[in-house]
Design a protein around this motif. Sequence first.
Motif, mmCIF file in Angstrom:
data_model
loop_
_atom_site.group_PDB
_atom_site.id
_atom_site.type_symbol
_atom_site.label_atom_id
_atom_site.label_comp_id
_atom_site.label_asym_id
_atom_site.label_seq_id
_atom_site.Cartn_x
_atom_site.Cartn_y
_atom_site.Cartn_z
ATOM 1 N N THR A 1 -3.428 9.982 10.858
ATOM 2 C CA THR A 1 -2.078 9.663 10.381
ATOM 3 C C THR A 1 -1.943 9.831 8.865
ATOM 4 O O THR A 1 -2.917 9.703 8.125
ATOM 5 C CB THR A 1 -1.692 8.224 10.766
ATOM 6 N N PRO A 2 -0.712 10.090 8.391
ATOM 7 C CA PRO A 2 -0.443 10.252 6.968
ATOM 8 C C PRO A 2 -0.080 8.934 6.298
ATOM 9 O O PRO A 2 -0.097 7.877 6.923
ATOM 10 C CB PRO A 2 0.735 11.222 6.963
ATOM 11 N N TRP A 3 0.317 9.031 5.018
ATOM 12 C CA TRP A 3 0.536 7.829 4.212
ATOM 13 C C TRP A 3 2.005 7.413 4.097
ATOM 14 O O TRP A 3 2.308 6.416 3.462
ATOM 15 C CB TRP A 3 -0.029 8.025 2.796
ATOM 16 N N GLU B 1 0.803 -1.228 0.000
ATOM 17 C CA GLU B 1 0.000 0.000 0.000
ATOM 18 C C GLU B 1 0.833 1.273 0.000
ATOM 19 O O GLU B 1 0.366 2.310 -0.464
ATOM 20 C CB GLU B 1 -0.987 0.016 1.177
ATOM 21 N N GLN B 2 2.071 1.205 0.544
ATOM 22 C CA GLN B 2 2.876 2.414 0.629
ATOM 23 C C GLN B 2 3.961 2.469 -0.441
ATOM 24 O O GLN B 2 4.296 3.539 -0.917
ATOM 25 C CB GLN B 2 3.506 2.523 2.022
ATOM 26 N N GLY B 3 4.534 1.315 -0.799
ATOM 27 C CA GLY B 3 5.471 1.262 -1.910
ATOM 28 C C GLY B 3 6.925 1.103 -1.539
ATOM 29 O O GLY B 3 7.750 0.772 -2.384
ATOM 30 N N ILE C 1 6.992 6.806 -5.656
ATOM 31 C CA ILE C 1 6.240 7.804 -4.899
ATOM 32 C C ILE C 1 4.895 7.176 -4.560
ATOM 33 O O ILE C 1 4.369 6.357 -5.309
ATOM 34 C CB ILE C 1 6.089 9.089 -5.732
ATOM 35 N N GLN C 2 4.313 7.537 -3.417
ATOM 36 C CA GLN C 2 3.178 6.771 -2.913
ATOM 37 C C GLN C 2 1.890 6.957 -3.702
ATOM 38 O O GLN C 2 1.103 6.024 -3.811
ATOM 39 C CB GLN C 2 2.917 7.112 -1.436
ATOM 40 N N ASN C 3 1.635 8.128 -4.248
ATOM 41 C CA ASN C 3 0.341 8.332 -4.910
ATOM 42 C C ASN C 3 0.482 9.254 -6.109
ATOM 43 O O ASN C 3 1.473 9.976 -6.258
ATOM 44 C CB ASN C 3 -0.702 8.879 -3.912
ATOM 45 N N ALA C 4 -0.534 9.243 -6.949
ATOM 46 C CA ALA C 4 -0.487 9.977 -8.220
ATOM 47 C C ALA C 4 -0.381 11.482 -8.010
ATOM 48 O O ALA C 4 0.324 12.175 -8.759
ATOM 49 C CB ALA C 4 -1.727 9.645 -9.045
ATOM 50 N N MET D 1 12.182 7.419 0.034
ATOM 51 C CA MET D 1 12.048 8.130 -1.231
ATOM 52 C C MET D 1 11.773 9.621 -1.027
ATOM 53 O O MET D 1 11.072 10.264 -1.804
ATOM 54 C CB MET D 1 10.967 7.500 -2.122
ATOM 55 N N GLY D 2 12.344 10.167 0.059
ATOM 56 C CA GLY D 2 12.165 11.580 0.368
ATOM 57 C C GLY D 2 10.826 11.907 1.002
ATOM 58 O O GLY D 2 10.547 13.065 1.298
ATOM 59 N N GLN D 3 10.026 10.892 1.239
ATOM 60 C CA GLN D 3 8.672 11.088 1.766
ATOM 61 C C GLN D 3 8.664 10.936 3.284
ATOM 62 O O GLN D 3 8.013 10.067 3.847
ATOM 63 C CB GLN D 3 7.718 10.088 1.108
#
Length: 470
Positions: A144-146, A90-92, A319-322, A273-275
Amino acid sequence: MLTSFSLTINGKQLAGAAGTFDVINPATEEVIVSAPLASVEQLDQAVAAATHAFKTWQHTSDAERQSLMHKIADLIEANADELAEIIVLEQGKPMFLAQAEVGGAVAWTRYNADLTIPVKIIEDSEHKRIEAHHKPLGVVASITPWNWPLMIAIWHIMPALRTGNTVICKPSEYTPLNTLRLVELINEVLPAGVVNVVTGQAEIGGAISSHPGISKIVFTGSTPTGQRIMSSAAANLKRLTLELGGNDAAIVLPDVDVDAIAEGIFQTAFLNMGQTCAALKRLYVHDDIYDALCNKLAEIAQAQIVGNGLEAGTTFGPIQNANQFRIVSELVDDAKANGARIICGGEPLEGNGYFYPPTIVADITDGVPLVDKEQFGPVLPVIRFTDVEDALARANSATVGLGGSVWSADIEKATQIASQLECGTAWINGHAEVLPHAPFGGCKMSGFGVEFGEEGMLEYTQMQVLNINK
């Protein structure tokens, strides 16, 4: 991995009354599973359950809470493989990083279990004794965030439980599965209603912020969302801990050994990934070593293996999302248009998945959005400086202040400069290191309140002073 997921309200597994929503694998852009979508009425049920459970839970002994929390840690360990796989899907992030997240969740749970809630003796004289105690607040909501879906949920839930509160969890709609499973595991140990989980988007988040039955919100996420929560929370003066956006600056002095520090800078800038909220996001490098450090960082970046986190050998995921993928792409394209030099990366990878390679951007300066805004992705702008006072002023020019760092062979000098950074945590020869025993929080628009350690735990309490006339 489980193929179906449920809400947990009052110890019961429930479908979402508002339907379902798709959870996307960022490495493939395929639907992993349809997750339950809670209704506002189900949030009300969760708050009612947590309120009822609080009547008993707040009076449990320290020893009992500590024992139960260690049992939760045992369950997380026993289900570590499943939880790590869910994180990757789900997160990558790559599997090794997901496993580290699960291991960190276990360690953080055990650390919080073993914390002691202090009682301060203010006066103990012949005729008077004054004691300061810390009592639980009631129902605490965790939003909470992703980016670190399991770890940040643990950061929120465990100090709340340790201090005798009950909890409502609301995970990001991008990464709800780990929290749904975590709360299911927690409910194998704790009494019904102590920890509940609902899922949803803006409607549920807004209902949590304004709910009169919730006494505190702990939120990790963007500054605009934190501002909305703060505004809505005013209705019943909810206590708040807000860990919001950052745009962390690092200053590299000319006395460093470039080969010795480059790996540390790369890993703390491109962590997850910088996230990562506290990742290094603006790198100010002295002119004497600028080209050498840029080239070394590019060398490390080009050695990364970008791919699906489930594949052996992958060191760098998507990256986690579009939406975040679009933001990162636009920031890099804008930097190019402003004359920046892309040393490596700089273009999305072809094919499915939100893959963007680690990108080093040189010959860029303040005033360009890639420097001024939090990119929250696999891109590092490197800014040249000649005067350290100028670099310090530029680092402090941001409206946010989560973390910062100074890199130097001269620890005394680095410490003197770091103490002038306007941020909640300043590191020397490191960055992005958060520890369970060291308080962490931001200043300026990065929020307020701290997490971790005794100070973070006590944010879940209300002080009560007992004034005893003997």
